[in-house]
Design a protein around this motif. Structure first.
Motif, PDB file in Angstrom:
ATOM      1  N   UNK A  88       0.804  -1.223   0.000  1.00 47.36           N
ATOM      2  CA  UNK A  88       0.000   0.000   0.000  1.00 47.36           C
ATOM      3  C   UNK A  88       0.837   1.272   0.000  1.00 47.36           C
ATOM      4  N   UNK A  89       2.156   1.136   0.129  1.00 44.01           N
ATOM      5  CA  UNK A  89       3.023   2.298  -0.038  1.00 44.01           C
ATOM      6  C   UNK A  89       3.572   2.935   1.215  1.00 44.01           C
ATOM      7  N   UNK A  90       3.469   2.266   2.356  1.00 44.33           N
ATOM      8  CA  UNK A  90       3.989   2.869   3.591  1.00 44.33           C
ATOM      9  C   UNK A  90       5.489   3.136   3.490  1.00 44.33           C
ATOM     10  N   UNK A  91       6.248   2.136   3.061  1.00 42.61           N
ATOM     11  CA  UNK A  91       7.695   2.309   2.935  1.00 42.61           C
ATOM     12  C   UNK A  91       8.025   3.189   1.737  1.00 42.61           C
ATOM     13  N   UNK A  92       7.277   3.028   0.653  1.00 41.59           N
ATOM     14  CA  UNK A  92       7.489   3.868  -0.526  1.00 41.59           C
ATOM     15  C   UNK A  92       7.372   5.343  -0.162  1.00 41.59           C
ATOM     16  N   UNK A  93       6.359   5.681   0.610  1.00 41.15           N
ATOM     17  CA  UNK A  93       6.142   7.067   1.024  1.00 41.15           C
ATOM     18  C   UNK A  93       7.302   7.581   1.864  1.00 41.15           C
ATOM     19  N   UNK A  94       7.763   6.762   2.808  1.00 37.47           N
ATOM     20  CA  UNK A  94       8.878   7.174   3.663  1.00 37.47           C
ATOM     21  C   UNK A  94      10.139   7.404   2.836  1.00 37.47           C
ATOM     22  N   UNK A  98      12.504  11.374   1.458  1.00 34.54           N
ATOM     23  CA  UNK A  98      13.933  11.694   1.550  1.00 34.54           C
ATOM     24  C   UNK A  98      14.409  12.467   0.325  1.00 34.54           C
ATOM     25  N   UNK A  99      13.573  12.511  -0.711  1.00 38.08           N
ATOM     26  CA  UNK A  99      13.962  13.177  -1.947  1.00 38.08           C
ATOM     27  C   UNK A  99      14.607  12.249  -2.953  1.00 38.08           C
ATOM     28  N   UNK A 100      14.833  10.999  -2.560  1.00 43.14           N
ATOM     29  CA  UNK A 100      15.455  10.041  -3.471  1.00 43.14           C
ATOM     30  C   UNK A 100      14.458   9.605  -4.545  1.00 43.14           C
ATOM     31  N   UNK A 111      -4.144  -3.999  -5.230  1.00 43.05           N
ATOM     32  CA  UNK A 111      -3.182  -3.338  -4.354  1.00 43.05           C
ATOM     33  C   UNK A 111      -2.441  -2.229  -5.085  1.00 43.05           C
ATOM     34  N   UNK A 112      -2.182  -2.445  -6.371  1.00 39.34           N
ATOM     35  CA  UNK A 112      -1.482  -1.415  -7.141  1.00 39.34           C
ATOM     36  C   UNK A 112      -2.307  -0.131  -7.213  1.00 39.34           C
ATOM     37  N   UNK A 113      -3.617  -0.255  -7.386  1.00 43.71           N
ATOM     38  CA  UNK A 113      -4.465   0.937  -7.434  1.00 43.71           C
ATOM     39  C   UNK A 113      -4.459   1.665  -6.096  1.00 43.71           C
ATOM     40  N   UNK A 114      -4.434   0.914  -5.005  1.00 42.93           N
ATOM     41  CA  UNK A 114      -4.352   1.528  -3.676  1.00 42.93           C
ATOM     42  C   UNK A 114      -2.988   2.205  -3.504  1.00 42.93           C
ATOM     43  N   UNK A 115      -1.946   1.559  -4.007  1.00 38.12           N
ATOM     44  CA  UNK A 115      -0.605   2.141  -3.950  1.00 38.12           C
ATOM     45  C   UNK A 115      -0.559   3.446  -4.732  1.00 38.12           C
ATOM     46  N   UNK A 116      -1.118   3.439  -5.934  1.00 36.88           N
ATOM     47  CA  UNK A 116      -1.104   4.643  -6.766  1.00 36.88           C
ATOM     48  C   UNK A 116      -1.873   5.782  -6.092  1.00 36.88           C
ATOM     49  N   UNK A 117      -2.966   5.456  -5.442  1.00 37.50           N
ATOM     50  CA  UNK A 117      -3.736   6.477  -4.738  1.00 37.50           C
ATOM     51  C   UNK A 117      -2.938   7.063  -3.578  1.00 37.50           C
ATOM     52  N   UNK A 118      -2.167   6.215  -2.897  1.00 33.87           N
ATOM     53  CA  UNK A 118      -1.442   6.655  -1.703  1.00 33.87           C
ATOM     54  C   UNK A 118      -0.167   7.434  -2.003  1.00 33.87           C
ATOM     55  N   UNK A 119       0.538   7.070  -3.070  1.00 30.68           N
ATOM     56  CA  UNK A 119       1.849   7.700  -3.316  1.00 30.68           C
ATOM     57  C   UNK A 119       1.986   8.306  -4.708  1.00 30.68           C
ATOM     58  N   UNK A 120       0.926   8.244  -5.492  1.00 28.10           N
ATOM     59  CA  UNK A 120       1.011   8.725  -6.869  1.00 28.10           C
ATOM     60  C   UNK A 120       1.335  10.200  -7.006  1.00 28.10           C
ATOM     61  N   UNK A 121       1.105  10.969  -5.955  1.00 29.95           N
ATOM     62  CA  UNK A 121       1.364  12.413  -6.026  1.00 29.95           C
ATOM     63  C   UNK A 121       2.849  12.753  -5.942  1.00 29.95           C
ATOM     64  N   UNK A 122       3.659  11.815  -5.484  1.00 33.16           N
ATOM     65  CA  UNK A 122       5.101  12.065  -5.396  1.00 33.16           C
ATOM     66  C   UNK A 122       5.706  12.054  -6.800  1.00 33.16           C
ATOM     67  N   UNK A 124       8.792  12.024  -7.480  1.00 32.58           N
ATOM     68  CA  UNK A 124      10.027  11.237  -7.496  1.00 32.58           C
ATOM     69  C   UNK A 124       9.770   9.741  -7.317  1.00 32.58           C
ATOM     70  N   UNK A 125       8.509   9.318  -7.451  1.00 38.63           N
ATOM     71  CA  UNK A 125       8.158   7.901  -7.328  1.00 38.63           C
ATOM     72  C   UNK A 125       7.708   7.359  -8.682  1.00 38.63           C
ATOM     73  N   UNK A 126       8.311   6.245  -9.089  1.00 37.71           N
ATOM     74  CA  UNK A 126       7.937   5.557 -10.319  1.00 37.71           C
ATOM     75  C   UNK A 126       7.270   4.234  -9.936  1.00 37.71           C
ATOM     76  N   UNK A 127       6.041   4.035 -10.406  1.00 37.83           N
ATOM     77  CA  UNK A 127       5.268   2.864 -10.020  1.00 37.83           C
ATOM     78  C   UNK A 127       5.221   1.839 -11.152  1.00 37.83           C
ATOM     79  N   UNK A 128       5.323   0.557 -10.777  1.00 38.39           N
ATOM     80  CA  UNK A 128       5.315  -0.537 -11.748  1.00 38.39           C
ATOM     81  C   UNK A 128       4.328  -1.605 -11.279  1.00 38.39           C
TER      82      UNK A 128
END
Length: 257
Positions: A88-94, A98-100, A111-122, A124-128
């Motif tokens: 769901x993106x808890x670690x992805x968000x953390x 950091x800016x990495x 789960x991917x759709x939930x992940x995209x909803x949670x961290x898609x605004x970043x 610097x995040x690339x989702x697969x």
């Protein structure tokens, strides 16, 4: 209010002096102190006790969490990290905070759709929507028997292994796999952190990484093993632990949880 004290460096055990940074202590000295070879370390006593206990006497997963946190604090913008099994993106968000640059993999469609909803605004995040694995192709991703009752919670149990003790062999979805070796090589830059939580697939992934000499492109790996729920992986996991202890103890931690 937490107390602090000053301790003469000559009174500290050598291991404390060498790893004083690990305890979060503030090391302060003056030019005069350095010329005489003595200086004082100001440290928070409660913090020191906590880290000392967690590092040497706590559960292995406590130490892994501490080391992971320390590695994250050293990340800077532009560094590359990989989250294999992002859920769901808890670690992805953390990691993103950091800016990495974060490459997050999650194969399950729900789960991917939930992940995209949670961290898609970043930015610097690339989702697969793929499973990072030992080889590219397609595979069946098996879900927990309880998945329908609470998809968000039970999504973390999904596995590519039909013999995992808590999954249903009848509830699965076809997913794409991407080779970890190919992906890291194509990045063209070092990977600072590779976090692997993929419910059994970590074993062939790590075997592939080590056999292909990929550790020269990865600074740190944190992985959770699942031999208790997938007994067929027990011997391979044991062999991995021995190889890592012998050659990669400072770069690979298998006690992530």
């Amino acid at each position: 209010m937490q107390s602090s004290t000053k301790i003469g460096i000559e009174r500290l055990p050598l291991i404390w002096i060498l790893r004083i940074e690990d305890f979060g202590a503030d090391v302060q000295w003056s030019r005069q102190d350095l010329s005489t070879g003595s200086f004082c370390v100001t440290m928070n006593v409660k913090l020191l006790k906590y880290h000392a206990y967690s590092r040497w006497f706590g559960r292995p997963s406590w130490n892994a969490s501490y080391l992971f946190g320390r590695a994250c604090r050293r990340l800077k913008p532009g560094d590359i990290v990989i989250d294999a099994g992002a859920n769901l993106g808890e670690i992805t968000s953390a990691l993103a905070k950091t800016g990495s640059t974060v490459h997050a993999f999650e194969p399950d469609p729900y789960t991917f759709e939930r992940l995209r909803k949670n961290v898609g605004a970043f930015k610097n995040v690339h989702l697969y929507q793929q499973a990072l694995a030992d080889q590219s192709g397609t595979a069946k991703l098996y879900r927990s028997r309880e998945f329908s009752s609470d998809p968000d919670f039970w999504s973390q149990s999904s596995s590519l292994y039909a013999d995992k003790s808590n999954i249903s062999k009848d509830d699965y979805t076809e997913v794409e796999q991407l080779s970890i070796v190919d992906f890291v090589r194509e990045l063209g830059s070092p990977v600072r952190i590779l976090k692997i939580d993929v419910e059994g697939a970590e074993v062939p992934m790590l075997e592939s990484i080590l056999s292909c000499g990929l550790m020269n492109k990865i600074d740190m790996i944190f992985a959770e093993t699942h031999e208790k729920k997938i007994p067929q992986l027990a011997e391979r996991t044991r062999a991995l632990r021995e190889a890592i202890k012998r050659d990669w103890a400072n770069k690979i931690n298998l006690d992530w949880h």
